[in-house]
Design a protein around this motif. Sequence first.
Motif, PDB file in Angstrom:
ATOM      1  N   GLN A  40      64.234 -54.085 -11.973  1.00  0.00           N
ATOM      2  CA  GLN A  40      64.494 -55.034 -10.893  1.00  0.00           C
ATOM      3  C   GLN A  40      64.292 -54.461  -9.489  1.00  0.00           C
ATOM      4  N   MET A  41      64.026 -53.198  -9.374  1.00  0.00           N
ATOM      5  CA  MET A  41      63.815 -52.596  -8.057  1.00  0.00           C
ATOM      6  C   MET A  41      62.346 -52.235  -7.880  1.00  0.00           C
ATOM      7  N   LEU A  42      61.866 -52.439  -6.670  1.00  0.00           N
ATOM      8  CA  LEU A  42      60.512 -52.034  -6.314  1.00  0.00           C
ATOM      9  C   LEU A  42      60.579 -51.095  -5.126  1.00  0.00           C
ATOM     10  N   SER A  43      59.648 -50.178  -5.041  1.00  0.00           N
ATOM     11  CA  SER A  43      59.590 -49.264  -3.893  1.00  0.00           C
ATOM     12  C   SER A  43      58.508 -49.708  -2.911  1.00  0.00           C
ATOM     13  N   TYR A  44      58.095 -50.953  -3.034  1.00  0.00           N
ATOM     14  CA  TYR A  44      57.043 -51.491  -2.181  1.00  0.00           C
ATOM     15  C   TYR A  44      57.263 -52.993  -2.045  1.00  0.00           C
ATOM     16  N   LEU A  45      56.572 -53.604  -1.088  1.00  0.00           N
ATOM     17  CA  LEU A  45      56.608 -55.056  -0.922  1.00  0.00           C
ATOM     18  C   LEU A  45      55.517 -55.676  -1.783  1.00  0.00           C
ATOM     19  N   ASN A  46      55.908 -56.594  -2.644  1.00  0.00           N
ATOM     20  CA  ASN A  46      54.912 -57.276  -3.463  1.00  0.00           C
ATOM     21  C   ASN A  46      54.357 -58.479  -2.685  1.00  0.00           C
ATOM     22  N   PRO A  47      53.317 -59.147  -3.175  1.00  0.00           N
ATOM     23  CA  PRO A  47      52.719 -60.257  -2.435  1.00  0.00           C
ATOM     24  C   PRO A  47      53.700 -61.388  -2.103  1.00  0.00           C
ATOM     25  N   GLN A  48      54.623 -61.695  -3.014  1.00  0.00           N
ATOM     26  CA  GLN A  48      55.602 -62.750  -2.750  1.00  0.00           C
ATOM     27  C   GLN A  48      56.526 -62.353  -1.598  1.00  0.00           C
ATOM     28  N   MET A  49      56.929 -61.103  -1.545  1.00  0.00           N
ATOM     29  CA  MET A  49      57.772 -60.626  -0.448  1.00  0.00           C
ATOM     30  C   MET A  49      57.026 -60.712   0.885  1.00  0.00           C
ATOM     31  N   CYS A  50      55.756 -60.311   0.876  1.00  0.00           N
ATOM     32  CA  CYS A  50      54.950 -60.353   2.103  1.00  0.00           C
ATOM     33  C   CYS A  50      54.819 -61.782   2.619  1.00  0.00           C
ATOM     34  N   THR A  51      54.592 -62.723   1.728  1.00  0.00           N
ATOM     35  CA  THR A  51      54.491 -64.133   2.113  1.00  0.00           C
ATOM     36  C   THR A  51      55.813 -64.634   2.679  1.00  0.00           C
ATOM     37  N   PHE A  52      56.915 -64.287   2.032  1.00  0.00           N
ATOM     38  CA  PHE A  52      58.246 -64.691   2.486  1.00  0.00           C
ATOM     39  C   PHE A  52      58.523 -64.134   3.886  1.00  0.00           C
ATOM     40  N   ILE A  53      58.268 -62.867   4.096  1.00  0.00           N
ATOM     41  CA  ILE A  53      58.525 -62.228   5.389  1.00  0.00           C
ATOM     42  C   ILE A  53      57.671 -62.856   6.488  1.00  0.00           C
ATOM     43  N   ALA A  54      56.430 -63.189   6.180  1.00  0.00           N
ATOM     44  CA  ALA A  54      55.519 -63.765   7.176  1.00  0.00           C
ATOM     45  C   ALA A  54      56.002 -65.112   7.712  1.00  0.00           C
ATOM     46  N   ARG A  55      56.857 -65.798   6.967  1.00  0.00           N
ATOM     47  CA  ARG A  55      57.369 -67.107   7.392  1.00  0.00           C
ATOM     48  C   ARG A  55      58.685 -67.017   8.171  1.00  0.00           C
ATOM     49  N   GLN A  56      59.271 -65.838   8.235  1.00  0.00           N
ATOM     50  CA  GLN A  56      60.617 -65.718   8.786  1.00  0.00           C
ATOM     51  C   GLN A  56      60.655 -65.813  10.312  1.00  0.00           C
ATOM     52  N   GLU A  57      61.740 -66.416  10.799  1.00  0.00           N
ATOM     53  CA  GLU A  57      62.002 -66.538  12.227  1.00  0.00           C
ATOM     54  C   GLU A  57      63.145 -65.629  12.670  1.00  0.00           C
ATOM     55  N   MET A  58      63.799 -64.976  11.699  1.00  0.00           N
ATOM     56  CA  MET A  58      64.931 -64.104  12.038  1.00  0.00           C
ATOM     57  C   MET A  58      65.201 -63.115  10.912  1.00  0.00           C
ATOM     58  N   PHE A  59      65.894 -62.046  11.260  1.00  0.00           N
ATOM     59  CA  PHE A  59      66.419 -61.117  10.273  1.00  0.00           C
ATOM     60  C   PHE A  59      67.567 -60.344  10.903  1.00  0.00           C
ATOM     61  N   PHE A  60      68.300 -59.625  10.093  1.00  0.00           N
ATOM     62  CA  PHE A  60      69.381 -58.768  10.566  1.00  0.00           C
ATOM     63  C   PHE A  60      68.960 -57.321  10.322  1.00  0.00           C
ATOM     64  N   LEU A  61      69.133 -56.494  11.336  1.00  0.00           N
ATOM     65  CA  LEU A  61      68.761 -55.091  11.274  1.00  0.00           C
ATOM     66  C   LEU A  61      70.027 -54.249  11.208  1.00  0.00           C
ATOM     67  N   SER A  62      70.154 -53.468  10.163  1.00  0.00           N
ATOM     68  CA  SER A  62      71.307 -52.595   9.975  1.00  0.00           C
ATOM     69  C   SER A  62      70.882 -51.147  10.168  1.00  0.00           C
ATOM     70  N   THR A  63      71.618 -50.432  11.011  1.00  0.00           N
ATOM     71  CA  THR A  63      71.347 -49.018  11.259  1.00  0.00           C
ATOM     72  C   THR A  63      72.671 -48.267  11.259  1.00  0.00           C
ATOM     73  N   ALA A  64      72.590 -46.959  11.233  1.00  0.00           N
ATOM     74  CA  ALA A  64      73.776 -46.112  11.332  1.00  0.00           C
ATOM     75  C   ALA A  64      73.398 -44.874  12.123  1.00  0.00           C
ATOM     76  N   ASP A  65      74.344 -44.370  12.884  1.00  0.00           N
ATOM     77  CA  ASP A  65      74.071 -43.152  13.650  1.00  0.00           C
ATOM     78  C   ASP A  65      74.160 -41.932  12.746  1.00  0.00           C
ATOM     79  N   GLY A  66      74.033 -40.761  13.310  1.00  0.00           N
ATOM     80  CA  GLY A  66      74.045 -39.526  12.541  1.00  0.00           C
ATOM     81  C   GLY A  66      75.364 -39.248  11.836  1.00  0.00           C
ATOM     82  N   HIS A  67      76.440 -39.932  12.244  1.00  0.00           N
ATOM     83  CA  HIS A  67      77.754 -39.753  11.601  1.00  0.00           C
ATOM     84  C   HIS A  67      78.045 -40.848  10.584  1.00  0.00           C
ATOM     85  N   GLY A  68      77.109 -41.804  10.448  1.00  0.00           N
ATOM     86  CA  GLY A  68      77.302 -42.884   9.491  1.00  0.00           C
ATOM     87  C   GLY A  68      77.978 -44.117  10.064  1.00  0.00           C
ATOM     88  N   GLU A  69      78.222 -44.143  11.370  1.00  0.00           N
ATOM     89  CA  GLU A  69      78.805 -45.330  11.999  1.00  0.00           C
ATOM     90  C   GLU A  69      77.750 -46.430  12.020  1.00  0.00           C
TER      91      GLU A  69
END
Length: 125
Positions: free
Chosen positions: A37-66
Amino acid sequence: MTTPSISQQTMPGSRGEHDLQERYGNQKRAEGFYRNQMLSYLNPQMCTFIARQEMFFLSTADGHGECDVSFRAGEAGFVHVLNEKILIYPEYRGNGVTASLGNITENPHAGLLFLPRLPCVNNTK
């Protein structure tokens, strides 16, 4: 004949994740998930889905994990798939805090959450 287990070095997930799988006896189930169930790449369906998106949430953490999560939006297609492993998006001028980019300079890992667009339902009664 048994299927060889995924080696600890190549198995996705954290050490804590694998410790808990061992503790609760669900290594085989987890290996099945990693393998099927896991892929290490974007498949064609994922690429099509992403191309239609108007928003996303970006999650990051600093060097301490905050952690930090921020909203990104633009016209449909503002996120571009360069190839099966690389996405790019414009970094619009925001509030000047540069939390996400600051975190990425300390810790290059990031998570992007794209949500499917749901149809609007008019519930006027």
